[in-house]
Design a protein around this motif. Sequence first.
Motif, PDB file in Angstrom:
ATOM      1  N   PRO A   1       4.234  -0.313  -8.088  1.00 65.13           N
ATOM      2  CA  PRO A   1       5.349   0.376  -8.757  1.00 65.13           C
ATOM      3  C   PRO A   1       6.551  -0.017  -8.028  1.00 65.13           C
ATOM      4  O   PRO A   1       7.279   0.978  -7.606  1.00 65.13           O
ATOM      5  N   TRP A   2       7.282  -0.951  -8.220  1.00 63.59           N
ATOM      6  CA  TRP A   2       8.469  -1.322  -7.629  1.00 63.59           C
ATOM      7  C   TRP A   2       9.471  -0.647  -8.092  1.00 63.59           C
ATOM      8  O   TRP A   2      10.360  -0.265  -7.169  1.00 63.59           O
TER       9      TRP A   2
ATOM     10  N   ALA B   1       0.781  -1.186  -0.085  1.00 59.31           N
ATOM     11  CA  ALA B   1      -0.003   0.039   0.013  1.00 59.31           C
ATOM     12  C   ALA B   1       0.852   1.239   0.006  1.00 59.31           C
ATOM     13  O   ALA B   1       0.708   2.221  -0.679  1.00 59.31           O
ATOM     14  N   THR B   2       2.066   1.314   1.085  1.00 54.10           N
ATOM     15  CA  THR B   2       2.762   2.422   0.867  1.00 54.10           C
ATOM     16  C   THR B   2       3.525   2.680  -0.538  1.00 54.10           C
ATOM     17  O   THR B   2       3.525   3.867  -0.944  1.00 54.10           O
ATOM     18  N   ILE B   3       4.031   1.573  -1.206  1.00 54.08           N
ATOM     19  CA  ILE B   3       4.687   1.742  -2.271  1.00 54.08           C
ATOM     20  C   ILE B   3       3.651   2.362  -3.469  1.00 54.08           C
ATOM     21  O   ILE B   3       4.290   3.029  -4.438  1.00 54.08           O
TER      22      ILE B   3
ATOM     23  N   LYS C   1      -3.196   6.633   5.968  1.00 48.15           N
ATOM     24  CA  LYS C   1      -2.587   5.278   5.810  1.00 48.15           C
ATOM     25  C   LYS C   1      -2.856   4.408   6.978  1.00 48.15           C
ATOM     26  O   LYS C   1      -2.963   4.905   8.190  1.00 48.15           O
ATOM     27  N   PRO C   2      -3.033   3.151   6.633  1.00 52.41           N
ATOM     28  CA  PRO C   2      -3.259   2.162   7.778  1.00 52.41           C
ATOM     29  C   PRO C   2      -1.991   2.129   8.548  1.00 52.41           C
ATOM     30  O   PRO C   2      -1.088   1.965   8.179  1.00 52.41           O
TER      31      PRO C   2
ATOM     32  N   ILE D   1       7.273   4.266   6.962  1.00 51.93           N
ATOM     33  CA  ILE D   1       5.928   4.669   6.764  1.00 51.93           C
ATOM     34  C   ILE D   1       5.070   3.542   6.927  1.00 51.93           C
ATOM     35  O   ILE D   1       3.687   3.536   7.451  1.00 51.93           O
ATOM     36  N   ALA D   2       5.410   2.319   6.357  1.00 51.98           N
ATOM     37  CA  ALA D   2       4.605   1.266   6.547  1.00 51.98           C
ATOM     38  C   ALA D   2       4.562   0.563   7.741  1.00 51.98           C
ATOM     39  O   ALA D   2       3.699  -0.410   8.034  1.00 51.98           O
TER      40      ALA D   2
END
Length: 121
Positions: free
Chosen positions: A57-58, A14-16, A113-114, A33-34
């Motif tokens: 989007p790696w 999700a973060t990425i 964000k979760p 962030i995650a």
Amino acid sequence: MKSATEKRKQRIWATIRDIPQGCVASYGQIAEIAGVPRGARQVGYTLRHLPKGHDVPWYRVIRSSGRIAFEKGSDAFNEQSKRLMMEDVAILEGRIDMQKYRWQPDLDELLWKPSAAWDDE
DNA sequence: CATATGACGACAA
DNA sequence: ATTGTCGCCATAT
């Protein structure tokens, strides 16, 4: 409730996915962030094992040094460079200017964000 | 349980 | 700029 590892993975993805086009983020930044402090290597691990039809989007994830994590000249390296340049992310002397392209999420996004705390799904 | 392994990162030579 | 060491942490053996 899913396993803790599964939830971690989900948060990382999700973060990425939130990294905007034309920006990049370091493995460590994503980890923080995650909600996985000092989990830079975990981000690398999860990226390495992305499922087949993912939409993550790696290529927007690079080393904190501004360099691509793959060996220069490798297929993966070339692929990533190509995708980044496609988004107008300049790579000079094999490096990306982090000061300029580093993703800086707003407070809104961070709060939206979760968080690791409320993972009960 | 003990080691080994990474798409990492910070730091010292 | 390069290279090596260490710390980190989930997985794999």
